[in-house]
Design a protein around this motif. Sequence first.
Motif, PDB file in Angstrom:
ATOM      1  N   HIS A  11     -54.792  28.968 -68.452  1.00  0.00           N
ATOM      2  CA  HIS A  11     -54.070  30.233 -68.528  1.00  0.00           C
ATOM      3  C   HIS A  11     -54.141  30.994 -67.206  1.00  0.00           C
ATOM      4  O   HIS A  11     -53.266  31.816 -66.918  1.00  0.00           O
ATOM      5  CB  HIS A  11     -54.633  31.098 -69.667  1.00  0.00           C
TER       6      HIS A  11
ATOM      7  N   ARG B  31     -47.128  34.801 -61.445  1.00  0.00           N
ATOM      8  CA  ARG B  31     -47.005  34.349 -62.835  1.00  0.00           C
ATOM      9  C   ARG B  31     -45.733  33.527 -62.991  1.00  0.00           C
ATOM     10  O   ARG B  31     -44.675  33.900 -62.455  1.00  0.00           O
ATOM     11  CB  ARG B  31     -46.967  35.558 -63.778  1.00  0.00           C
TER      12      ARG B  31
ATOM     13  N   LEU C  95     -50.693  25.238 -64.907  1.00  0.00           N
ATOM     14  CA  LEU C  95     -50.757  26.455 -65.713  1.00  0.00           C
ATOM     15  C   LEU C  95     -49.942  26.308 -66.991  1.00  0.00           C
ATOM     16  O   LEU C  95     -48.896  25.658 -67.006  1.00  0.00           O
ATOM     17  CB  LEU C  95     -50.211  27.643 -64.919  1.00  0.00           C
ATOM     18  N   HIS C  96     -50.412  26.949 -68.056  1.00  0.00           N
ATOM     19  CA  HIS C  96     -49.586  27.105 -69.239  1.00  0.00           C
ATOM     20  C   HIS C  96     -48.390  27.994 -68.891  1.00  0.00           C
ATOM     21  O   HIS C  96     -48.477  28.829 -67.966  1.00  0.00           O
ATOM     22  CB  HIS C  96     -50.376  27.771 -70.368  1.00  0.00           C
TER      23      HIS C  96
ATOM     24  N   LEU D  69     -58.650  32.343 -73.741  1.00  0.00           N
ATOM     25  CA  LEU D  69     -58.128  31.963 -72.433  1.00  0.00           C
ATOM     26  C   LEU D  69     -59.020  30.884 -71.809  1.00  0.00           C
ATOM     27  O   LEU D  69     -60.250  30.959 -71.875  1.00  0.00           O
ATOM     28  CB  LEU D  69     -58.080  33.162 -71.491  1.00  0.00           C
TER      29      LEU D  69
ATOM     30  N   LEU E  56     -52.564  38.905 -68.795  1.00  0.00           N
ATOM     31  CA  LEU E  56     -52.514  37.838 -69.788  1.00  0.00           C
ATOM     32  C   LEU E  56     -52.682  38.409 -71.193  1.00  0.00           C
ATOM     33  O   LEU E  56     -53.329  39.443 -71.384  1.00  0.00           O
ATOM     34  CB  LEU E  56     -53.606  36.803 -69.495  1.00  0.00           C
TER      35      LEU E  56
ATOM     36  N   GLY F 296     -48.739  31.486 -67.407  1.00  0.00           N
ATOM     37  CA  GLY F 296     -50.046  31.522 -66.771  1.00  0.00           C
ATOM     38  C   GLY F 296     -50.008  32.166 -65.401  1.00  0.00           C
ATOM     39  O   GLY F 296     -48.949  32.381 -64.813  1.00  0.00           O
TER      40      GLY F 296
END
Length: 271
Positions: free
Chosen positions: A180, A267, A214-215, A67, A62, A218
Motif C-alpha cells: 500500500h 499516488r 503498489l496496490h 496496510l 491512505l 498506493g
Amino acid sequence: MSARFEEIDWRATPMGEISLRRRRDPVSGEDVYEVKLGDEYLMSSLFTAGEVELARLGLAELPDGPLDVAVGGLGLGYTARTALDDPRVRSLIVVDALAEVIDWHRRGLVPLGAGLASDPRCRLVRGDFFAMAVGSAAAARPVPADDAKVGGPVPAGGTARGASAAPRGLDPETPGRRFHAILLDVDHSPRHVLHASHAALYRLAGLTAVAELLHPGGVFALWSNDPPDEEFGSVLAEVFTETAAHVVNFDNPLQGGTAANTVYVARRYDG
C-alpha cells in the motif's frame, strides 16, 4: 551519563567504511547518534524530522487499514518507527543493503533498534532495494550515457547493478508482492545518489517499476535533502496520478536557524 564521544562500531563494507558514533550534546546533555560512510555523514538523531515526515506524509492519504508497507533504508529507524506507530499498519518490510546497519538494530546499539527488531509486524531484510524494486523491469534496460539529468551518472554499460538478480520484489519470500506504501530514504536526492546503480530508479522506467509494486491507490514517498526538483517532479508525474513535493522545515542547532528536506509523495490509481 555516557562518555562525551564514543565510536560504537566501525566496519569495512562494499560501499566504504561505515561507523556508528555516539556523542553527548553539550547544550541538551542528550546522546546524539551519528552514522558516517567514509568521511560523509549519512544520518544523525539530531535531525529526524524528514525521516518522520516521510512516513507520516506517505501514509496520510491512505484509507483505513490494514496496510502493508515497505521502507527502503533502515538508517536509525525513525521512518520505520513512525510507520509502525500508525495503527493501520499490518506489516512492514525494511530493506537495507548493509548487514551492519541491521545488526546495530538487532543488537540494540541504536535507541529504536530493539523495538523495531522485536515488533512482530516488522521484518528487516538485507538487500539492494534498487535492484529488488527495479529488477529486470527497468534496471536491465540500457540507459543512454547522456541521460543523467535526473538520477546522476549510470554505471559502465548503462545498466544497474543487480539487473540479473532474483525475481523483482521487495519481499524475498513473495516475489512481486504489492504494498500500500513504499517509502524510500537512501540517497541524498534523485540527483545525488550513493551509488551509480541507484540512478535507474529515478527515471521513467524505474519509477514505473516501483509503481507496479503498489496496490491501486498506493503511495510512493521519497525523502530528499535537496529542494524540490522540478525536472524530477515532471518524471514522477508521468508515472503517478497525483504528485506533491512537501518542504519539511526543522531547527538546525549546529548552524543556527532552520534547514529543510523535501518529501515527494506520489499516488497511482491504476495498475
